[in-house]
Design an enzyme around this catalytic site. Structure first.
Site, short mmCIF file in Angstrom:
data_model
loop_
_atom_site.label_atom_id
_atom_site.label_comp_id
_atom_site.label_asym_id
_atom_site.label_seq_id
_atom_site.Cartn_x
_atom_site.Cartn_y
_atom_site.Cartn_z
CB CYS A 1 40.33 41.10 41.45
SG CYS A 1 42.03 40.84 40.91
N GLY B 1 41.92 44.13 46.83
CA GLY B 1 41.86 45.48 46.28
C GLY B 1 40.50 45.70 45.63
CG ASN C 1 41.85 44.28 39.01
OD1 ASN C 1 41.67 44.64 37.84
ND2 ASN C 1 42.96 43.68 39.39
N PRO C 2 42.02 47.22 40.90
CG PRO C 2 42.64 47.57 43.13
CD PRO C 2 41.94 46.59 42.24
CB CYS C 3 46.37 46.24 38.30
SG CYS C 3 47.44 46.50 39.73
N GLY C 4 43.40 47.14 36.68
CA GLY C 4 42.69 47.27 35.42
C GLY C 4 42.54 46.02 34.60
CD GLU C 5 44.90 42.82 36.88
OE1 GLU C 5 45.14 42.19 37.93
OE2 GLU C 5 45.08 44.04 36.75
N PRO D 1 49.65 42.02 36.72
CG PRO D 1 49.51 43.76 38.25
CD PRO D 1 48.66 42.87 37.40
CB THR E 1 53.65 39.49 45.65
OG1 THR E 1 53.34 40.74 46.26
CG2 THR E 1 54.22 38.55 46.71
#
Length: 630
Positions: free
Chosen positions: A114, A142, A295-299, A444, A447
Site C-alpha cells: 500500500c 498499489g 491505497n487502491p482498496c480504500g482500507e 480484502p 491472494t
C-alpha cells in the site's frame, strides 16, 4: 544480487532454522492455493518453473523478517522468533500481504502493498510521481492519489498564459502509464483516485467511469466532508473552492451532487465515498500532515509518501472442536503478527527515499482478519451473517485482535523505542507508548485468503456453487466446502444442480431452515446488514475496513443513497457498493445460465486488481479469483 547468491541466502536461512527443519512438514494446501503459489509467489527459475516448495517459501520469509531483530535479540532468540513466524504462516494462521511472500530475501526486497503519493499543482510533481508510481508498481505495490490539489479545467496557467486541462486529464495519463507498467511484472497496476467534494471539477470526476473502458486501472472515490454530508441532509448549498487560489468560486447544491454520485455508483460501482474529515479526526499524527488519499482498496488511509505492510489472521483456525473461539490463541497470534509486521518495516527495501523516510517515521502496520464468514459457519450453532449475533461476534473477535495488537505495539516500544514521530502524535499527549502509529486494518485479502482456503476478509459468501478459472485453466463446478460439510447428506445430484443454477440455497426446501439461514449469500443480505457489519469492525480498527456492499440487480437508487447515508451515520471511514449486473463488464456472477463479459474497467472486489475475460470466465489477473459459467 546474483541467482547463486540468492540461493546462498536462502540456504543460510534454512540452516539457521534447525528447529523448523527438525519439526516441520510440508503445509497442507488446497489445489487452488498451490496453483496461486506456483504462478505468483514461489521462486522460479529462468524458465518460470518453481524452485522452492511452499514450506521453503515460508522459511525464506520467516528468516528474512526475523533477522532484523539481531539489534535487540541474541542469535538464539532470533532463530526462535523465526521459528514462530514460520509456524504461524505454515499453519495458515497468519499470512502477510503477497509482496512480502514474493519478495522477502530476494533482490527486489520490496515488501509493502500500500502506497500513497502526493500530487502538487505543478508539472514537476505530476510527472515526478508518475515515475515514482512506475517504480512502486514494478515492485508489486498499489498506489493512491488525491487529485484535489490540481487546478481545475480551464483555469489559468500563468507560465504559458494558456488553460489547464484539469485533474481528470492527468488521471488518464496515470491510467495509461499503469496499462504499460505491469504490477510486479505479472499483473496490471491498481490505483485509487480521490477528489474532494468541493473541487470545481467534482462533477466531471464523478462521471469518469460512466464512459466505457475509461480509467481501467483506477478505483475512484469522492472525499466528502462533514459539511457536505450535513448539507445533503439539509438540502442546502456548499462552497466550491479553487485549490490554486483557495478562493470560493461558486456553490453547488449538495443533494444534487450526492444524487449524481449515487446515480453513477448505481450504474457502475464507482465512485465510492471517503469520509475524509472522520479519517483525519482519527489521524494519529495530525501535526505531521493531512491524510488525503488511501491505497487502491480504500482500507489504508496514508500520509503523503507513506507505505504500509498488511497481514491477516485466519479466524477459521481459532474455532475449537466445540465450536467456540479460542480467544487466548487468537490474542497470541495477534501479538506475533504485530511483531512480524513491525519487523517488515526494517526488512523492507523501499523504491524511493521519500517513502522510506515517511514510512519509518510513523511505522504504520495493518494487522487484520480473514475467513470471518467461514468462521460464523463453524461456530456451534452456525450464525447467519445478517444477524445481531453475527454483529456481536464481529465485535468480540476484532476487540481481541485490536486490544492485543495495541498491547504488543506498546511492549515493542518499551524495547525498541517509539516511532520517530511519536512526540508529534496523539499517543504522546495521552502518555501511551507505541511502536506504530497505527496497527490494525481490515483488507480484502484476495491472494492470501486463497492460500488459506478461507473466505476473503470480512465479506459474506458470494455464492455457494461456482466454477473457477485460474490462469487459463478451467476447473469443475465446486460446492462451498462448509456447505459440503454441514449439508452433505442432503446434497444429491438434483439439489446440487439447483444450487449451481442460483448459487444459493434459500429456495432449497429440502435443507433444514437453520442451514438455509446460515448460508446466506452476499446478494441476499440487505444493504443495512452489510453496512452494520462494516461499522462493527471499524469501531475497533485504527485505519479503515475494506468491504463491498454487494447489491442485487433489483436494488434501487434509494438503496444506494441510504447505504451511503447509513455508512456515514454509523462511523465508517469509507463505503463502496456494487449492484449485480449493473454493467456489461460484470465481474462475478452465478447460475448455469449466466453469461460473462468483462474488461479491466471493473476492479476485482476481492483484491482490487483488474479482471480479464478468459474462455467464458471472469478472472482476476491479480489474485486468480474467478467465477465461471461451466
Amino acid at each position: 544480487m546474483t541467482s547463486d547468491s540468492v540461493l546462498c541466502v536462502v540456504e543460510m536461512g534454512s540452516m539457521m532454522l534447525t528447529t523448523i527443519d527438525n519439526a516441520a512438514r510440508e503445509t497442507s494446501l488446497s489445489d487452488t492455493a498451490l496453483r496461486v503459489l506456483r504462478k505468483r509467489i514461489l521462486r522460479r527459475d529462468l524458465n518460470g518453473d518453481p524452485v522452492e516448495t511452499p514450506t521453503e517459501m515460508f522459511k525464506r520469509v520467516a528468516w528474512e523478517i526475523a533477522k532484523v531483530e539481531r539489534a535487540f535479540c541474541s542469535e538464539a532468540e532470533v532463530r526462535n522468533l523465526a521459528t514462530d513466524f514460520f509456524l504461524s504462516m505454515n499453519s495458515l494462521e497468519f499470512l502477510p500481504n503477497s509482496p512480502t511472500l514474493v519478495n522477502a530475501g530476494l533482490p527486489n526486497g520490496q515488501l509493502a502493498g500500500c502506497f500513497v503519493l502526493p500530487l502538487e499543482d505543478s508539472m514537476s510533481s505530476i510527472f515526478g510521481n508518475l515515475k515514482n508510481m512506475a517504480l512502486i508498481q514494478k515492485s508489486g505495490g498499489g498506489t493512491g492519489f488525491s487529485f484535489s490539489r490540481l487546478r481545475p479545467k480551464n483555469d489559468v496557467v500563468s507560465t504559458t498564459k494558456g488553460k489547464s486541462s484539469g485533474p481528470v486529464s492527468f488521471m488518464r495519463l496515470y491510467d495509461y502509464a499503469c496499462e504499460v507498467t505491469r504490477l510486479g511484472g505479472v499483473r496490471s497496476g491498481a490505483n485509487m483516485a480521490v477528489m474532494r467534494c468541493d473541487h470545481p471539477d467534482i462533477l466531471e470526476f464523478v462521471d469518469t467511469k460512466l464512459v466505457r473502458d475509461t480509467l481501467q486501472t483506477f478505483n475512484i472515490s469522492v472525499a466528502v466532508t462533514t459539511l457536505f454530508m450535513n448539507c445533503v441532509r439539509e438540502s442546502s448549498e456548499y462552497p466550491i473552492i479553487n485549490p490554486r487560489t483557495q478562493q470560493v468560486v461558486g456553490h453547488l447544491h449538495a443533494r444534487a451532487v450526492f444524487d449524481k454520485i449515487v446515480d453513477a455508483a448505481w450504474k457502475t460501482g464507482d465512485p465510492g465515498l471517503l469520509f475524509i474529515d472522520r479519517i483525519n479526526e482519527a489521524n494519529p499524527t495530525k501535526s505531521v500532515g493531512e491524510i488525503e488519499a488511501t491505497n487502491p482498496c480504500g482500507e489504508q488511509p496514508l500520509l503523503p509518501y507513506e507505505s504500509c505492510v498488511l497481514g491477516s489472521i485466519n479466524l477459521t483456525k481459532f474455532v475449537t472442536p466445540a465450536g467456540k473461539i479460542d480467544k487466548d490463541r487468537l490474542g497470541n497470534v495477534a501479538r506475533l503478527g504485530v511483531r512480524f509486521l513491525d519487523d517488515v518495516i526494517d526488512a523492507n527495501r523501499y523504491p524511493i527515499k521519500e517513502i522510506e523516510d515517511a514510512t519509518k517515521a510513523n511505522r504504520k502496520i495493518g494487522l487484520g482478519v480473514m475467513g470471518f464468514a467461514d468462521t460464523l459457519l463453524q461456530l456451534h450453532p452456525p450464525i447467519e451473517y445478517d444477524s445481531k449475533e453475527a454483529i456481536a461476534t464481529a465485535e468480540e473477535l476484532i476487540s481481541v485482535v485490536s486490544e492485543q495488537a495495541r498491547l504488543e505495539s506498546s511492549r515493542l516500544a518499551e524495547i525498541k523505542g517509539d516511532f520517530p514521530n511519536y512526540s508529534k502524535s496523539i499517543f504522546s499527549q495521552l502518555g501511551i507508548r507505541r511502536r506504530n502509529a497505527a496497527v490494525t486494518t481490515v483488507a480484502p485479502t484476495g491472494t492470501i485468503s486463497l492460500l488459506a482456503n478461507c473466505s476473503s476478509g470480512i465479506e459474506p459468501l458470494f455464492a455457494l456453487s461456482y466454477g473457477r478459472q485460474m490462469f487459463g485453466e478451467t476447473r469443475a463446478l465446486e460446492i462451498n466446502p462448509m456447505l459440503e460439510q454441514l449439508a452433505g447428506p442432503y446434497l444429491n445430484v438434483d439439489i446440487r444442480r439447483r444450487i449451481a443454477e442460483t448459487g444459493s440455497v434459500s429456495d432449497i426446501a429440502e435443507l433444514p431452515d437453520e442451514l438455509r439461514k446460515a448460508f446466506v449469500t452476499a446478494h441476499e443480505i440487505s444493504w443495512k446488514w452489510h453496512v452494520r457489519m462494516q461499522a462493527a469492525f471499524q469501531d475497533k480498527v485504527d485505519s479503515a475496513v475494506s468491504k463491498t456492499v454487494n447489491l442485487p440487480n433489483s436494488a434501487t437508487l434509494d438503496d444506494v443513497r441510504r447505504t451511503y447515508l447509513l455508512a456515514d451515520e454509523l462511523g465508517c471511514k469509507g463505503i463502496t457498493v456494487f449492484r449485480d449486473r449493473c454493467r456489461d463488464d460484470q465481474v462475478l456472477s452465478v447460475g448455469s445460465t449466466s453469461t460473462f463479459s468483462v474488461s479491466a474497467t471493473q476492479a476485482c472486489p476481492e483484491c482490487g486488481g483488474p479482471m480479464e475475460h478468459v474462455s467464458g470466465c471472469v478472472n482476476c489477473a491479480s489474485c486468480g479469483y474467478t467465477f465461471c459459467n461451466l
